[in-house]
Design an enzyme around this catalytic site. Sequence first.
Site, PDB file in Angstrom:
ATOM      1  N   CYS A 163       0.804  -1.226   0.000  1.00 16.45           N
ATOM      2  CA  CYS A 163       0.000   0.000   0.000  1.00 16.45           C
ATOM      3  C   CYS A 163       0.834   1.271   0.000  1.00 16.45           C
ATOM      4  O   CYS A 163       0.282   2.370  -0.032  1.00 16.45           O
ATOM      5  CB  CYS A 163      -0.954  -0.016   1.189  1.00 16.45           C
ATOM      6  SG  CYS A 163      -2.022  -1.463   1.192  1.00 16.45           S
ATOM      7  N   HIS A 303      -2.548   8.066   5.941  1.00 15.76           N
ATOM      8  CA  HIS A 303      -2.768   6.749   5.344  1.00 15.76           C
ATOM      9  C   HIS A 303      -4.179   6.285   5.691  1.00 15.76           C
ATOM     10  O   HIS A 303      -4.892   5.773   4.831  1.00 15.76           O
ATOM     11  CB  HIS A 303      -1.722   5.766   5.845  1.00 15.76           C
ATOM     12  CG  HIS A 303      -1.772   4.429   5.198  1.00 15.76           C
ATOM     13  ND1 HIS A 303      -1.665   4.255   3.827  1.00 15.76           N
ATOM     14  CD2 HIS A 303      -1.943   3.180   5.719  1.00 15.76           C
ATOM     15  CE1 HIS A 303      -1.751   2.967   3.535  1.00 15.76           C
ATOM     16  NE2 HIS A 303      -1.922   2.295   4.658  1.00 15.76           N
ATOM     17  N   GLU A 314      -1.313   5.400  13.635  1.00 13.46           N
ATOM     18  CA  GLU A 314      -0.950   6.597  12.882  1.00 13.46           C
ATOM     19  C   GLU A 314      -1.215   7.853  13.706  1.00 13.46           C
ATOM     20  O   GLU A 314      -0.426   8.797  13.689  1.00 13.46           O
ATOM     21  CB  GLU A 314      -1.706   6.664  11.555  1.00 13.46           C
ATOM     22  CG  GLU A 314      -1.243   7.807  10.664  1.00 13.46           C
ATOM     23  CD  GLU A 314      -1.777   7.767   9.247  1.00 13.46           C
ATOM     24  OE1 GLU A 314      -1.282   8.543   8.407  1.00 13.46           O
ATOM     25  OE2 GLU A 314      -2.687   6.956   8.975  1.00 13.46           O
ATOM     26  N   LYS A 335      -9.412   8.260   1.928  1.00 16.76           N
ATOM     27  CA  LYS A 335      -9.903   6.891   1.750  1.00 16.76           C
ATOM     28  C   LYS A 335     -11.328   6.744   2.286  1.00 16.76           C
ATOM     29  O   LYS A 335     -12.016   5.775   1.943  1.00 16.76           O
ATOM     30  CB  LYS A 335      -8.979   5.903   2.454  1.00 16.76           C
ATOM     31  CG  LYS A 335      -7.609   5.722   1.800  1.00 16.76           C
ATOM     32  CD  LYS A 335      -6.796   4.664   2.522  1.00 16.76           C
ATOM     33  CE  LYS A 335      -5.426   4.466   1.899  1.00 16.76           C
ATOM     34  NZ  LYS A 335      -4.504   5.585   2.187  1.00 16.76           N
ATOM     35  N   HIS A 340      -9.757   2.134  -0.340  1.00 14.24           N
ATOM     36  CA  HIS A 340      -8.307   1.915  -0.341  1.00 14.24           C
ATOM     37  C   HIS A 340      -7.875   1.299  -1.671  1.00 14.24           C
ATOM     38  O   HIS A 340      -8.174   0.134  -1.948  1.00 14.24           O
ATOM     39  CB  HIS A 340      -7.933   1.012   0.824  1.00 14.24           C
ATOM     40  CG  HIS A 340      -6.472   0.924   1.095  1.00 14.24           C
ATOM     41  ND1 HIS A 340      -5.516   1.516   0.292  1.00 14.24           N
ATOM     42  CD2 HIS A 340      -5.772   0.299   2.090  1.00 14.24           C
ATOM     43  CE1 HIS A 340      -4.320   1.268   0.764  1.00 14.24           C
ATOM     44  NE2 HIS A 340      -4.444   0.534   1.861  1.00 14.24           N
ATOM     45  N   PHE A 399       2.018  -3.404   3.952  1.00 12.92           N
ATOM     46  CA  PHE A 399       2.355  -4.704   4.529  1.00 12.92           C
ATOM     47  C   PHE A 399       3.864  -4.945   4.363  1.00 12.92           C
ATOM     48  O   PHE A 399       4.478  -4.529   3.378  1.00 12.92           O
ATOM     49  CB  PHE A 399       1.588  -5.820   3.822  1.00 12.92           C
ATOM     50  CG  PHE A 399       0.149  -5.956   4.246  1.00 12.92           C
ATOM     51  CD1 PHE A 399      -0.415  -5.135   5.206  1.00 12.92           C
ATOM     52  CD2 PHE A 399      -0.653  -6.938   3.678  1.00 12.92           C
ATOM     53  CE1 PHE A 399      -1.734  -5.278   5.598  1.00 12.92           C
ATOM     54  CE2 PHE A 399      -1.989  -7.097   4.053  1.00 12.92           C
ATOM     55  CZ  PHE A 399      -2.529  -6.260   5.016  1.00 12.92           C
TER      56      PHE A 399
END
Length: 413
Positions: A163, A303, A314, A335, A340, A399
Site C-alpha cells: 500500500c 494513510h 498513525e 480513503k 483503499h 504490509f
Amino acid sequence: MDRRVVITGVGMVSPLGIGNQENWQGLLQGRSGIGPITRFDAGDYPCRIAGEVKGFNPEDWVSKKDVKKMDLFIHYAMAAAEIAMRDAAFQVKPSEADRVGVYIGSGIGGLPSIERQHAILLREGPRRVSPFFIIGLIVNMASGQVSIRYGAKGPNQAACTACATGTHAIGDAFEIIKRGDADVMIAGGCEGVIAPLCVGGFSAMRALSTRNDDPPGASRPFDAGRDGFVISEGAGIVILEDLGHAVRRHAAVYAEVAGYGVSGDAYHVSAPAEDGDGPVRVMRRAIEDAGVDPTAIDYVNAHGTSTPQGDAVETRALKTLFGERARRVAVSSTKSMTGHLLGGAGGLETAIVALAVREDVVPPTINYTTPDPECDLDYVPNEARRMAVRYALNNSFGFGGTNAALVLKKYEG
C-alpha cells in the site's frame, strides 16, 4: 545535482470518477464511491462491498487490439497517464525522449488475469492459455506500456511495496530528476483487484469492513465504529518535472515536491508497531529532506485506512511527530471517500494533495460521527475546509512494514 522538482499534471481514476474534475468535486462534496460488489457474486463473502470504478471502458484509453494484452490495473494506468499528460499539456519530443521516464507501480498486479487463465488451464489445458498472459499481469508492465505509448525512453521502472507503492514510485521518480537522470517522470500507482481471490484473501485476514448494509458509510477512518478497510481500485499518476524544464515550456505548476522519506518497521508482516516508530521516522525524514521543521506542516493526508489498529497507531505517530501542536494540524483521510486503492492509493493521494496545496482547500474525512478516545486529532470531519496550505505531508504504509512519505509545498515561482 540537486534540482527542484514540480508537479505539472495529475491524472485520477477512482470510484469517485474518471478524470480530475469529477474526483476533485466528489472529494470536496464529501461523496462516497463505495457500493455493492458487482464484478462477481459476493453473496457468500463476509465483505460484499468495494470501491469499483464505474463506467470505465478500456477502449476509451487503449486500442481495441491491445485491450486483451493488458490486465485491468494497466488499463487504469493508461487512462490516468493520458489524463495527466493532457493536464500537463506535455508531449514527448523525439529529441528529448531519453530524458523522459516512467515509474508506475502496483501492489498486486494482474491477479484477475491469473484467476481467468488458471480457470482456462484447468478446463481446456495449457494450449489455451493466452500468449498475452504474462505480459498482461506483471507489475512493471504498467510502466512499460505507458513508456511505449508516449515514446518515453528514459528510466523505466516499477515499485511494488504493497500500500506504499504509489508514494514510493513518485518519491523515487522525484529522486531520479533531482540527481539529473531525467527531466520529466510520469509516476504513480495503479490497482485493479476487486476479484474473488483477492476479496476472499483479505476477508480471511479480517482486514475488510463488513458494513455491507451501509456501503457509503463503511470506510470511516479514525471513527470509533471503524471495522476495516474497503478495497478499491483505480490509478493516480502525476507528471514530475525539473523546474527549469517546466519554466522553459511555460507549464502550469500544482506544487513543488519538497521532500521524500522512506523507512521500515522490521516488526510484523501486516501489523504496525504499537508505538508508530516506522511512521514517525518516515514522516520525520520527509520533513527533514524538505529542509523545514514539523511546525511548517499545515495538512497531513493520512494513510488512514479505517482499520482499528492502523488508525490508532498513525494517530499516535502524528502526536509523537508534532508534539503539543498535533491537535492544531489538519489531518484527513480521503480513503473515507475513495476506499483503499492498495498500490494505487499513494498515487491518487499525491494528486489530491497537490490540488489541496494549489487550491488551499483540504478534503474532509467523511463518516466521522463517533469520536474514538485513541483518535483525538483534527480529522477535518465531514466537510472540506478552506485554509492556507503551504506545506502538506502525504503518508503511505504497507504490509511488510514498508513506509513512504512525501512533502509537497506551494509553488511560488
